[in-house]
Design a protein around this motif. Structure first.
Motif: not given
Length: 237
Positions: A37-60
């Protein structure tokens, strides 16, 4: 003497192929393999480094190229992606019909289903050694990987591995049209990849950070890898 030289010339490509196979298996070990099981966080950052969006997933993950992605963020909770070999399904809450998708279906930012559901370079690709190069301060091997089947996420990968341990450093990811789709950079601790950073090869704007927050061995029921069972079972226990 001539016979010996011919034999050595014929053996050299075989030895190189064996070495490449070992390199890819070692690289896969740094990315995680086996039933887990891999607990995964995907984060998107803007060109200036500031956070945009994030989502969490559990991968089996399971043998024979099987993976189940459980979406756990409130905006997507209950959605699942099932991978069986080259076949991908999206299962939505309240729907009795699994929907066929491709491994290039985007999840968030530049991260696709195939980026987090598939893991094995050594099983999915034939590798060739291009040569030794410098990767910033490290000596590295440049490998070219060509897909064994058309159903994998990327048809060609240019991959750079550390020379000593064969840890993945960065990659260029090409789709079937031979178009460079993304560039990937791998961040390591001492024993494993902790993050993959994806960048669209054309826009060069936002970055997508795929963070592997935890890994642990886990054996899931065989029924969970059946799309019809998942359609009838919105909650997995």
């Amino acid at each position: 003497m001539k016979t010996l030289l011919i034999a050595l010339a014929l053996a050299a490509p075989l030895a190189q192929a064996a070495d490449v196979a070992t390199m890819l298996k070692n690289a896969d070990a740094f990315r995680g393999s086996g039933q887990q099981q891999i607990d995964t966080l995907i984060e998107v950052s803007n060109p200036d480094g500031s956070p945009d969006k994030e989502r969490r997933y559990t991968v089996l993950t399971a043998p024979e190229r099987r993976s189940l992605v459980l979406m756990t963020s409130p905006a997507e909770k209950g959605q699942k992606v099932l991978m069986l070999g080259d076949d991908f399904w999206l299962l939505m809450p309240g729907s009795q019909r699994p929907m066929r998708i491709t491994p290039t279906q985007r999840l968030l930012g530049d991260a696709s289903t195939g980026d987090i559901a598939t893991q094995s370079w050594s099983e999915d690709y034939e590798g060739a050694l291009i040569g030794e190069e410098r990767c910033e301060a490290l000596a590295c091997w440049h490998l070219q990987l060509k897909a064994k089947r058309r159903g994998v996420t990327y048809q060609r990968i240019e991959l750079w591995l550390g020379k000593a341990r064969h840890e993945p450093l960065h990659a260029e990811l090409y789709v079937q049209s031979e178009k460079l789709a993304k560039k990937a950079r791998f961040i390591m601790d001492k024993t494993q990849v902790t993050e993959m950073v994806l960048q669209d090869a054309l826009s060069n704007r936002k970055l997508t950070h795929v963070r592997y927050q935890s890994r642990k061995p886990r054996q899931v029921p065989q029924s969970w890898f059946n799309p019809m069972f998942l359609a009838r079972s919105p909650v997995l226990e």
